[in-house]
Design an enzyme around this catalytic site. Structure first.
Site, PDB file in Angstrom:
ATOM      1  N   GLU A 230      -0.122 -15.628  -4.837  1.00 43.80           N
ATOM      2  CA  GLU A 230       0.512 -16.919  -5.151  1.00 43.80           C
ATOM      3  C   GLU A 230      -0.486 -18.073  -5.178  1.00 43.80           C
ATOM      4  O   GLU A 230      -0.292 -19.102  -4.513  1.00 43.80           O
ATOM      5  CB  GLU A 230       1.656 -17.199  -4.165  1.00 43.80           C
ATOM      6  CG  GLU A 230       2.773 -16.186  -4.264  1.00 43.80           C
ATOM      7  CD  GLU A 230       4.033 -16.530  -3.478  1.00 43.80           C
ATOM      8  OE1 GLU A 230       4.011 -17.453  -2.655  1.00 43.80           O
ATOM      9  OE2 GLU A 230       5.055 -15.863  -3.703  1.00 43.80           O
TER      10      GLU A 230
ATOM     11  N   GLU B  20       6.934  -9.141  -5.249  1.00 40.22           N
ATOM     12  CA  GLU B  20       7.767  -9.756  -4.205  1.00 40.22           C
ATOM     13  C   GLU B  20       9.112 -10.087  -4.824  1.00 40.22           C
ATOM     14  O   GLU B  20       9.173 -10.868  -5.787  1.00 40.22           O
ATOM     15  CB  GLU B  20       7.137 -11.044  -3.646  1.00 40.22           C
ATOM     16  CG  GLU B  20       5.995 -10.799  -2.695  1.00 40.22           C
ATOM     17  CD  GLU B  20       5.546 -12.063  -1.982  1.00 40.22           C
ATOM     18  OE1 GLU B  20       6.393 -12.937  -1.673  1.00 40.22           O
ATOM     19  OE2 GLU B  20       4.328 -12.187  -1.740  1.00 40.22           O
TER      20      GLU B  20
HETATM   21  O1  AHR Z   1       7.410 -12.763   1.554  1.00 35.88           O
HETATM   22  C1  AHR Z   1       7.313 -14.014   2.190  1.00 35.88           C
HETATM   23  C2  AHR Z   1       6.354 -14.942   1.482  1.00 35.88           C
HETATM   24  O2  AHR Z   1       6.895 -15.310   0.251  1.00 35.88           O
HETATM   25  C3  AHR Z   1       5.001 -14.396   1.133  1.00 35.88           C
HETATM   26  O3  AHR Z   1       4.094 -14.496   2.168  1.00 35.88           O
HETATM   27  C4  AHR Z   1       4.577 -15.261  -0.007  1.00 35.88           C
HETATM   28  O4  AHR Z   1       3.711 -14.602  -0.880  1.00 35.88           O
HETATM   29  C5  AHR Z   1       5.875 -15.702  -0.643  1.00 35.88           C
HETATM   30  O5  AHR Z   1       5.919 -17.060  -0.826  1.00 35.88           O
END
Ligand code: AHR
Length: 497
Positions: free
Chosen positions: A172, A291
């Site tokens: 990210e 994610e």
């Molecule tokens: O999964 C929780 C968080 O969400 C992670 O650390 C990040 O990559 C995202 O913003």
């Protein structure tokens, strides 16, 4: 309410890459400490990992697990987590403002992943670090021996290289919350140079270029376009991240969120193909949705947490029944994009926005979202087929023409089974499904699994498993036609063979 579906072997989307059933363990909250690892727990193995948690992870049949972050990785010195545990430093962990004891690091995690039958998807720190730390970590993990970092690994008791194939180039990096956030130009250059060096260490690895943190980022999809301009020829995948919530308690709208995910995927594909065209490249970029989940229940509680604890409960969403329905629809969305989405990681796996929960020193249990994840992971292997669906639709606050029937179909050629995954999004009425499977001669019903509950807000706890599947669905198969009643607001798995 009636929906029809035609399924045929000829309507092939692609072979399902098993890695779409991946997950994620970050050094965050109680995911590692008190989650997978708790040496004082009665069920701990000799290395301190909880056997009860391992058993639950194995039920999910997780093919790949992303590690060690997430936001955590952008401030992580991987060297802190290797070598004699007593000598490892405790560090201020800035992403989640805790203290990281470093009792678990690369070697311990790689060993644990192997035990639960998963590959590791390793992320490198492109926040506070860069080319040098990444190439050293890769040498430490994958080089057989005879060099400084590989011999260091061997001296730490790991003679065999971990042979980690999949590597994420940061996490990210577009996010203002990220330690060492980058502009797309900065990230593109750094990711390219890191990839170049890493490939010189080990040409067999696969690399994931960092996409936007979500489709709602103002820089999406410009971020993808600019960064891929740099990384297109060195990366194999681009990442996507997305979380949904039902903050205004509008369940019809919430269950339609997978349409947003579908649109996100299509936009990233279009952007990748635009860069491909611009570069006159023959290479196709694949997607790693590394994610995804529902995440909102714990937001307010998390805002109250005092900093600098060790493994405090963070992001401990307690999932309800409607969350399981959306999770099912998100998995269905990946299956329908099996030609381009090759990896996906439910974020995360244990305690932190997770299908598996634990008590420190105590029990472990399955959240509602465990079930659609397990069903697709176990039964959704094979070829994803494109069902031709006619379904009644509804309009929600943010979406129009939302089909009540959300579905994907997987044909497993090896064991000659056909599985229909279906969500009925209608909150009050059952849906009568008529499915033409005449191309699958002689197929009979194996079982019709259903996840349903009167209360959309029902949850599972350590004491009571309120939401769990049953195999009492009424699907019947006769003369090449499947008929099934899909209960209102339900997740269905119709298995034929
Ligand atoms: O999964 C929780 C968080 O969400 C992670 O650390 C990040 O990559 C995202 O913003």
């Amino acid at each position: 309410l009636r929906a029809t579906m035609v399924v045929d072997k000829a309507f092939k989307i692609a072979e399902v890459d098993r890695r779409i059933y991946g997950s994620f363990i970050e050094h965050l909250g109680r995911a590692v400490y008190g989650g997978i690892y708790e040496p004082s727990h009665p069920a701990a193995d000799k290395l301190g990992f909880r056997n009860d948690v391992k058993e639950l992870v194995k039920q999910l049949n997780v093919p790949i697990i992303r590690y060690p972050g997430g936001n955590f990785v952008s401030g992580y010195n991987w060297e802190d987590g290797v070598g004699p545990v007593e000598a490892r430093p405790k560090r201020l962990e800035l992403a989640w403002r805790t203290v990281e004891p470093n009792e678990v690091g690369t070697n311990e995690f790689a060993g644990w992943a192997k035990e639960v039958g998963s590959e590791v998807m390793m992320a490198v720190n492109l926040g506070t670090r860069g080319v040098d730390a990444a190439r050293n970590l890769l040498e430490y993990c994958n080089h057989p021996g005879g060099s400084y970092w590989s011999d260091l690994r061997r001296s730490h008791g790991y003679d065999e290289p971990h042979k980690i194939k999949t590597w994420c180039l940061g996490n990210e990096m577009d996010g203002p919350w990220q330690i060492g956030q980058k502009t797309p130009q900065e990230y593109g250059r750094l990711a390219y140079e890191t990839a170049k060096a890493m490939r010189l260490v080990d040409p067999d690895i696969e690399l994931v270029s960092c996409g936007s943190s979500s489709s709602s980022m103002p820089s999406f999809p410009e971020w993808e376009s600019v960064t891929l301009d740099h990384t297109y020829e060195v990366a194999d995948y681009i990442s996507l991240h997305q979380y949904y919530g039902n903050r205004d308690n509008d369940s019809a709208n919430f269950l339609a969120r997978s349409m947003d995910m579908d649109h996100f995927i299509r936009t990233v594909i279009a952007t990748c193909d635009y860069v491909k065209a611009k570069k006159r490249s023959k290479k196709t970029m694949y997607l790693s949705f590394d994610e995804w989940n529902v995440w909102y229940h714990s937001n307010d509680v998390d805002a109250q947490i005092e900093p600098w604890g060790v493994a405090p409960p963070q992001l401990e969403d307690v999932y309800n029944f409607e969350d399981a329905l959306l999770v099912g629809s998100m998995l269905i969305t990946f299956l329908r994009h099996a030609d381009r989405v090759k990896m996906a990681c439910m974020a995360q796996l244990v305690n932190v926005i997770a299908p598996i929960m634990t008590e420190n020193g105590g029990r472990s249990w399955k959240q509602t979202i465990f079930y659609p994840y397990m069903h697709t992971s176990v039964f959704g292997r094979g070829v994803s087929l494109q069902p031709v669906v006619h379904s009644p639709v509804y309009d929600a606050k943010d979406y129009t023409d939302v089909p009540y029937l959300d579905s994907a179909v997987v044909y497993n050629e090896a064991d000659e089974t056909l599985t229909i995954f279906a969500v009925n999004r209608h909150l009050e009425e059952a849906l009568e499904l008529d499915c033409d499977i005449r191309g699958f001669e002689g197929y009979r019903l194996i079982e019709h699994l259903v996840l349903e509950h009167e209360d959309l807000k029902a949850v599972n706890t350590a004491d009571r498993e309120e939401v769990k599947p049953h195999s009492g669905g009424n699907a019947a198969c006769d003369g090449g036609y499947v008929k099934a009643r899909l209960a209102k607001a339900s997740w269905n798995v119709i298995r034929l063979g």
